[in-house]
Design a protein around this motif. Structure first.
Motif, PDB file in Angstrom:
ATOM      1  N   LEU A 377       0.826  -1.202   0.000  1.00  0.00           N
ATOM      2  CA  LEU A 377       0.000   0.000   0.000  1.00  0.00           C
ATOM      3  C   LEU A 377       0.861   1.253   0.000  1.00  0.00           C
ATOM      4  O   LEU A 377       2.088   1.198   0.142  1.00  0.00           O
ATOM      5  CB  LEU A 377      -0.951   0.008   1.209  1.00  0.00           C
ATOM      6  N   SER A 378       0.182   2.350  -0.136  1.00  0.00           N
ATOM      7  CA  SER A 378       0.806   3.655   0.006  1.00  0.00           C
ATOM      8  C   SER A 378      -0.003   4.448   1.017  1.00  0.00           C
ATOM      9  O   SER A 378      -1.161   4.789   0.760  1.00  0.00           O
ATOM     10  CB  SER A 378       0.852   4.398  -1.337  1.00  0.00           C
ATOM     11  N   ALA A 379       0.593   4.713   2.154  1.00  0.00           N
ATOM     12  CA  ALA A 379      -0.100   5.522   3.169  1.00  0.00           C
ATOM     13  C   ALA A 379      -0.324   6.941   2.662  1.00  0.00           C
ATOM     14  O   ALA A 379      -1.263   7.616   3.099  1.00  0.00           O
ATOM     15  CB  ALA A 379       0.703   5.534   4.469  1.00  0.00           C
ATOM     16  N   ARG A 380       0.519   7.392   1.744  1.00  0.00           N
ATOM     17  CA  ARG A 380       0.387   8.759   1.240  1.00  0.00           C
ATOM     18  C   ARG A 380      -0.793   8.892   0.279  1.00  0.00           C
ATOM     19  O   ARG A 380      -1.587   9.832   0.386  1.00  0.00           O
ATOM     20  CB  ARG A 380       1.669   9.194   0.536  1.00  0.00           C
ATOM     21  N   THR A 381      -0.958   7.919  -0.641  1.00  0.00           N
ATOM     22  CA  THR A 381      -2.034   8.018  -1.638  1.00  0.00           C
ATOM     23  C   THR A 381      -3.295   7.277  -1.223  1.00  0.00           C
ATOM     24  O   THR A 381      -4.371   7.528  -1.757  1.00  0.00           O
ATOM     25  CB  THR A 381      -1.559   7.463  -2.983  1.00  0.00           C
ATOM     26  N   GLY A 382      -3.178   6.337  -0.279  1.00  0.00           N
ATOM     27  CA  GLY A 382      -4.342   5.555   0.142  1.00  0.00           C
ATOM     28  C   GLY A 382      -4.541   4.272  -0.627  1.00  0.00           C
ATOM     29  O   GLY A 382      -5.429   3.475  -0.303  1.00  0.00           O
ATOM     30  N   ALA A 383      -3.716   4.025  -1.640  1.00  0.00           N
ATOM     31  CA  ALA A 383      -3.840   2.785  -2.417  1.00  0.00           C
ATOM     32  C   ALA A 383      -3.530   1.582  -1.531  1.00  0.00           C
ATOM     33  O   ALA A 383      -2.502   1.537  -0.858  1.00  0.00           O
ATOM     34  CB  ALA A 383      -2.878   2.827  -3.602  1.00  0.00           C
ATOM     35  N   GLY A 384      -4.423   0.605  -1.543  1.00  0.00           N
ATOM     36  CA  GLY A 384      -4.225  -0.617  -0.763  1.00  0.00           C
ATOM     37  C   GLY A 384      -4.838  -0.596   0.622  1.00  0.00           C
ATOM     38  O   GLY A 384      -4.832  -1.620   1.327  1.00  0.00           O
ATOM     39  N   LEU A 385      -5.392   0.539   1.056  1.00  0.00           N
ATOM     40  CA  LEU A 385      -5.962   0.606   2.405  1.00  0.00           C
ATOM     41  C   LEU A 385      -7.174  -0.301   2.558  1.00  0.00           C
ATOM     42  O   LEU A 385      -7.380  -0.913   3.618  1.00  0.00           O
ATOM     43  CB  LEU A 385      -6.351   2.046   2.745  1.00  0.00           C
ATOM     44  N   ASP A 386      -8.005  -0.411   1.530  1.00  0.00           N
ATOM     45  CA  ASP A 386      -9.179  -1.288   1.612  1.00  0.00           C
ATOM     46  C   ASP A 386      -8.762  -2.739   1.816  1.00  0.00           C
ATOM     47  O   ASP A 386      -9.409  -3.485   2.570  1.00  0.00           O
ATOM     48  CB  ASP A 386     -10.030  -1.152   0.357  1.00  0.00           C
ATOM     49  N   THR A 387      -7.687  -3.147   1.132  1.00  0.00           N
ATOM     50  CA  THR A 387      -7.188  -4.513   1.320  1.00  0.00           C
ATOM     51  C   THR A 387      -6.711  -4.727   2.744  1.00  0.00           C
ATOM     52  O   THR A 387      -6.961  -5.779   3.355  1.00  0.00           O
ATOM     53  CB  THR A 387      -6.036  -4.791   0.345  1.00  0.00           C
ATOM     54  N   LEU A 388      -6.046  -3.729   3.309  1.00  0.00           N
ATOM     55  CA  LEU A 388      -5.595  -3.835   4.695  1.00  0.00           C
ATOM     56  C   LEU A 388      -6.772  -3.945   5.647  1.00  0.00           C
ATOM     57  O   LEU A 388      -6.740  -4.759   6.584  1.00  0.00           O
ATOM     58  CB  LEU A 388      -4.745  -2.616   5.054  1.00  0.00           C
ATOM     59  N   ARG A 389      -7.803  -3.158   5.438  1.00  0.00           N
ATOM     60  CA  ARG A 389      -8.983  -3.242   6.299  1.00  0.00           C
ATOM     61  C   ARG A 389      -9.594  -4.633   6.244  1.00  0.00           C
ATOM     62  O   ARG A 389      -9.998  -5.202   7.271  1.00  0.00           O
ATOM     63  CB  ARG A 389     -10.002  -2.182   5.880  1.00  0.00           C
ATOM     64  N   ARG A 390      -9.677  -5.211   5.044  1.00  0.00           N
ATOM     65  CA  ARG A 390     -10.244  -6.552   4.909  1.00  0.00           C
ATOM     66  C   ARG A 390      -9.387  -7.578   5.641  1.00  0.00           C
ATOM     67  O   ARG A 390      -9.909  -8.473   6.325  1.00  0.00           O
ATOM     68  CB  ARG A 390     -10.352  -6.906   3.420  1.00  0.00           C
ATOM     69  N   LEU A 391      -8.060  -7.467   5.503  1.00  0.00           N
ATOM     70  CA  LEU A 391      -7.174  -8.405   6.191  1.00  0.00           C
ATOM     71  C   LEU A 391      -7.311  -8.303   7.707  1.00  0.00           C
ATOM     72  O   LEU A 391      -7.238  -9.317   8.413  1.00  0.00           O
ATOM     73  CB  LEU A 391      -5.723  -8.141   5.785  1.00  0.00           C
ATOM     74  N   LEU A 392      -7.506  -7.096   8.217  1.00  0.00           N
ATOM     75  CA  LEU A 392      -7.677  -6.927   9.661  1.00  0.00           C
ATOM     76  C   LEU A 392      -8.929  -7.638  10.152  1.00  0.00           C
ATOM     77  O   LEU A 392      -8.916  -8.295  11.202  1.00  0.00           O
ATOM     78  CB  LEU A 392      -7.736  -5.437  10.008  1.00  0.00           C
ATOM     79  N   LEU A 393     -10.022  -7.503   9.412  1.00  0.00           N
ATOM     80  CA  LEU A 393     -11.262  -8.178   9.808  1.00  0.00           C
ATOM     81  C   LEU A 393     -11.088  -9.691   9.762  1.00  0.00           C
ATOM     82  O   LEU A 393     -11.549 -10.417  10.651  1.00  0.00           O
ATOM     83  CB  LEU A 393     -12.411  -7.741   8.901  1.00  0.00           C
ATOM     84  N   GLU A 394     -10.423 -10.185   8.713  1.00  0.00           N
ATOM     85  CA  GLU A 394     -10.196 -11.628   8.606  1.00  0.00           C
ATOM     86  C   GLU A 394      -9.312 -12.127   9.738  1.00  0.00           C
ATOM     87  O   GLU A 394      -9.550 -13.204  10.306  1.00  0.00           O
ATOM     88  CB  GLU A 394      -9.557 -11.944   7.254  1.00  0.00           C
ATOM     89  N   ALA A 395      -8.276 -11.353  10.081  1.00  0.00           N
ATOM     90  CA  ALA A 395      -7.370 -11.759  11.156  1.00  0.00           C
ATOM     91  C   ALA A 395      -8.087 -11.849  12.489  1.00  0.00           C
ATOM     92  O   ALA A 395      -7.776 -12.698  13.336  1.00  0.00           O
ATOM     93  CB  ALA A 395      -6.203 -10.783  11.247  1.00  0.00           C
ATOM     94  N   ALA A 396      -9.070 -10.979  12.695  1.00  0.00           N
ATOM     95  CA  ALA A 396      -9.815 -10.977  13.960  1.00  0.00           C
ATOM     96  C   ALA A 396     -10.921 -12.023  13.980  1.00  0.00           C
ATOM     97  O   ALA A 396     -11.556 -12.228  15.017  1.00  0.00           O
ATOM     98  CB  ALA A 396     -10.410  -9.599  14.201  1.00  0.00           C
ATOM     99  N   GLY A 397     -11.167 -12.685  12.842  1.00  0.00           N
ATOM    100  CA  GLY A 397     -12.219 -13.691  12.787  1.00  0.00           C
ATOM    101  C   GLY A 397     -13.592 -13.136  12.493  1.00  0.00           C
ATOM    102  O   GLY A 397     -14.602 -13.808  12.700  1.00  0.00           O
TER     103      GLY A 397
END
Length: 475
Positions: A377-397
């Motif tokens: 991802l790029s924290a500056r442009t926001g690219a990839g943030l949605d994928t990170l959010r999805r991974l966080l939800l999956e990691a938490a079950g």
């Protein structure tokens, strides 16, 4: 009930500070004489009366609405008086003081000393709801749902808490309890009449009943775990070397400039936390000091606090800087952090490798193959943030919330896991060639006790004290 539960209680039932309306609530047995002494007139039940609230010299403190709810048709199951006045803190304090004063001149319930109401005192935190529980108006899971509804940080959590308050979670627990009681009855019958030729357990398909009970329990456990996530949220700690972009990632996830971002290594000295939501699930994101060896005493304290936060995380976002992947020293330091995470984190805590700065290094590939998921991802442009959010939800079950999801607490999921363990032991006894029926009966009894602790059918007084002490005054 303890002796203190028989005292009439009073409190301001609205939040501290100024507001359009404020409420003073009184609850107890035999409040009709107190209402007469306080307001100079009787009130028709469950009807709003607009009138002055006089002080001891019969001068109005304020004018507002008074409502009287005779027992048992009230929130607490006792007589309840509510005074709705203007929401200034001084006005409400004057009304509360007047209630305490007027109680000393009111004629009490039958058997009380003439001219004195049984001692009216200030309510403890959560005592109104505690009385509603003790008087059978709600069960313990519903009582906790009231606090969860007040504390809800997302719309999904509020809706789920509302369903728990309406009894949805309790109905699931009662269904499990009824099936468990029926199974216990079969086992107890076999124990009580061992000389009978009829095998109660075999004829009644006890194994099949227990298997079905375990399947239902698994469904309830899964829904309770989802509900616990809605209530507790996910604690995600951002970790990594200095200048990897941790503060920028926090700002990007929060959508606000919360953390200071500079090119100077070691800018972040202490944790910065923000709560956001993903699909209704609260996400508590914590930015920490960069992990490295440092001689700066202040930075060393920040690094120690970073490791403390990491140790209590539900998920760790291990941030890597793609622009420095060709620097052997940087890669070696990342490997050292990865080793430390593996040694320090409790088992089962996922580590998500976040490869940052894709905008500055679009062709650079990650330097390792992570085991718990990764995202570029790029924290500056926001690219990839949605994928990170999805991974966080999956990691938490987390799973997409189905209709009818109810709120739950950690103690509920712990109790359900205890039920599951006892049922597994019971199943092992049933499947053995010569089941020990007394052990089987004991495991089923313990399972029922664990279920009862959720709704309050079985619960120690100290547990109730802990639960209701977390409520606000006036509730």
């Amino acid at each position: 009930m303890l002796a203190r539960h028989h005292d009439p209680i009073a409190a301001i039932a609205t939040a501290p500070g100024r507001g359009a309306v404020g409420i003073v609530r009184v609850s107890g047995h035999g409040l009709a004489p107190f209402v007469q002494a306080l307001l100079g007139r009787a009130l028709r039940p469950r009807e709003a009366h607009y009138l002055p609230f006089p002080d001891a010299q019969d001068q109005p403190i304020d004018r507002g609405l008074a409502l009287f709810f005779p027992a048992p048709h009230s929130y607490t199951g006792e007589d309840v008086l509510e005074l709705q006045a203007h929401g200034g803190p001084v006005v409400l304090q004057l009304l509360l003081a007047r209630c305490l004063e007027a109680a000393q001149g009111a004629t009490g319930a039958a058997g009380a000393t003439a001219g004195v109401l049984p001692r009216l005192r200030l309510a403890a935190p959560g005592e109104f709801t505690e009385r509603a529980f003790l008087n059978g108006k709600i069960d313990l899971a519903q009582a906790e749902a009231i606090a969860d509804l007040i504390d809800a940080s997302t719309a999904a959590a509020a809706r789920s808490a509302g369903r728990s308050l309406s009894g949805a979670f309790s109905e699931e627990i009662h269904g499990l309890r009824d099936a468990l009681v029926h199974l216990r009855m079969l086992v107890e019958a076999t124990l009580d009449f061992p000389e009978e030729e009829i095998d109660f357990l075999r004829k009644a398909d006890a194994r099949g009943q227990l298997s079905k009970l375990q399947q239902t329990l698994a469904t309830v456990m899964q829904r309770a775990q989802q509900g616990a996530l809605l209530r507790e949220g996910i604690k995600a700690v951002i970790a990594g070397q200095p200048n990897a972009g941790k503060s920028s990632l926090l700002n990007a996830l929060a959508g606000a400039e919360l953390a200071i971002v500079t090119p100077i290594a070691g800018t972040t000295r202490d944790k910065v936390q923000q709560t956001i939501q993903i699909e209704g699930v609260p996400l508590h994101v914590i930015d920490t000091a960069g992990l490295r060896d440092s001689s700066d005493e202040v930075e060393k304290i920040g690094i120690a606090r970073a490791w403390d936060e990491i140790a209590g995380a539900d998920a760790v976002l291990f941030l890597h800087d793609l622009t420095r992947q060709n620097q052997s020293g940087y890669v070696a330091a990342d490997a050292a952090i990865a080793q430390a995470l593996a040694e320090r984190l409790p088992p089962g805590v996922p580590v998500i490798d976040v490869w940052n700065k894709t905008d500055a290094a679009p062709g650079v590939q990650p330097g390792s193959a992570p085991s718990h998921g990764a995202v570029r991802l790029s924290a500056r442009t926001g690219a990839g943030l949605d994928t990170l959010r999805r991974l966080l939800l999956e990691a938490a079950g987390w799973q997409p919330a189905a209709e009818g999801l109810y709120i739950a607490r950690a103690r509920h999921t712990e109790a359900l896991r205890a039920v599951d363990a006892h049922l597994m032991e019971a199943a092992a006894q049933l499947q053995s060639s010569g089941p020990a029926l007394d052990l089987l009966a004991e495991e089923l009894r313990l399972a029922q006790n664990a279920l009862g602790a959720i709704t309050g059918e079985f619960g120690a007084d100290d547990l109730l004290g802990v639960i209701f002490s977390s409520f606000c005054i006036g509730k």
